[in-house]
Design an enzyme around this catalytic site. Sequence first.
Site, PDB file in Angstrom:
ATOM      1  CG  HIS A  46       1.377  -9.324  -6.145  1.00  0.00           C
ATOM      2  ND1 HIS A  46       1.587  -9.613  -4.812  1.00  0.00           N
ATOM      3  CD2 HIS A  46       2.066  -8.186  -6.384  1.00  0.00           C
ATOM      4  CE1 HIS A  46       2.376  -8.689  -4.300  1.00  0.00           C
ATOM      5  NE2 HIS A  46       2.673  -7.815  -5.222  1.00  0.00           N
ATOM      6  CG  ASP A 100       0.228 -12.506  -3.503  1.00  0.00           C
ATOM      7  OD1 ASP A 100       0.643 -12.943  -4.591  1.00  0.00           O
ATOM      8  OD2 ASP A 100       0.473 -11.351  -3.080  1.00  0.00           O
ATOM      9  N   GLY A 199       7.974  -3.355  -3.764  1.00  0.00           N
ATOM     10  CA  GLY A 199       9.266  -3.968  -4.079  1.00  0.00           C
ATOM     11  C   GLY A 199       9.689  -5.014  -3.056  1.00  0.00           C
ATOM     12  CB  SER A 201       5.259  -7.958  -2.642  1.00  0.00           C
ATOM     13  OG  SER A 201       5.461  -7.085  -3.674  1.00  0.00           O
TER      14      SER A 201
HETATM   15  C1  4AZ Z   1       3.663  -3.717  -2.809  1.00  0.00           C
HETATM   16  O1  4AZ Z   1       3.146  -2.945  -3.591  1.00  0.00           O
HETATM   17  C2  4AZ Z   1       3.389  -3.569  -1.354  1.00  0.00           C
HETATM   18  N1  4AZ Z   1       2.725  -1.918   3.321  1.00  0.00           N
HETATM   19  C3  4AZ Z   1       3.890  -4.514  -0.472  1.00  0.00           C
HETATM   20  C4  4AZ Z   1       3.636  -4.385   0.891  1.00  0.00           C
HETATM   21  C5  4AZ Z   1       2.896  -3.332   1.340  1.00  0.00           C
HETATM   22  C6  4AZ Z   1       2.394  -2.378   0.466  1.00  0.00           C
HETATM   23  C7  4AZ Z   1       2.650  -2.512  -0.894  1.00  0.00           C
HETATM   24  C8  4AZ Z   1       2.637  -3.218   2.816  1.00  0.00           C
HETATM   25  O2  4AZ Z   1       4.407  -4.611  -3.199  1.00  0.00           O
END
Ligand code: 4AZ
Length: 256
Positions: A46, A100, A199, A201
């Site tokens: 993503h 993902d 951020g 992820s």
């Molecule tokens: C994001 O938007 C995201 N709390 C990544 C992890 C989490 C929430 C949002 C987990 O990249």
Amino acid sequence: IVGGTVSTVEAHPWIAAVFWRSKTKEKVFRCGGSLISSCWVLTAAHCFPDGSNTKARRFSVFLGKNALNESELTTEQRFRVEEIYIHEGFDNSEGNFNNDIALMKLKARRGQCAMESNTVKTICLPPPLQSLHPGVSCEIAGYGKEKFGLWYNSQYLREAQVNLLADSVCRQEDYYGKMITDNMFCAGRSDWSQDACEGDSGGPLVCDVGGRFFQFGIISWGDGCAQEFRPGVYTRLTNYNRWIEEKTGLSDITAG
Ligand code: 4AZ
């Protein structure tokens, strides 16, 4: 990372920072990632919202980085991206980022990609059948937000500790219910004090198994950050050994 502490890249030498070059040539931080071999960085699908239209040339990957907005000439290594592989089954039609996972192939210079150092090392992937028990404590790291909804990322690499949750718990109706597929697992803290956030992820969830670190998850999604009954959701890496071997051409990614 919410509720964690500032860390150093020496403690997470496999961490990658993925940047995207905008139309105005601005370098925008996009996602975390992890170095799994000299020329390959694992991240989340993503992170590339326009899917197959993603132009590898617009991306760059930094290794060995402590500070997001400073160049650290002695510790960091920067790479252009040769190719991006997004999992064929990546699907957000249910709003849950199924499959993902993505791979970025770094461009070699003079036949060499990442060079091992104190600040740059690869992370091991667990064997396909290696499963961990609920309650095990693992670490996450990233340059993401310190609070959900902030408009800025963390200036420095941060880390947090989270515990693996049983699937049966995370699939309860008061948690995420049917959103959680077999390609995901959840991790959080019993007091909900620490979590990944926007951020982070693409970055790794790493667990100590018998004194060695293995990456078990990719930071993927969650409803907000560090919220009650809303643990972080991670891509279950042990489902993707074959896919990773197929794309990278590496023969035994779990060896070494
Ligand atoms: C994001 O938007 C995201 N709390 C990544 C992890 C989490 C929430 C949002 C987990 O990249």
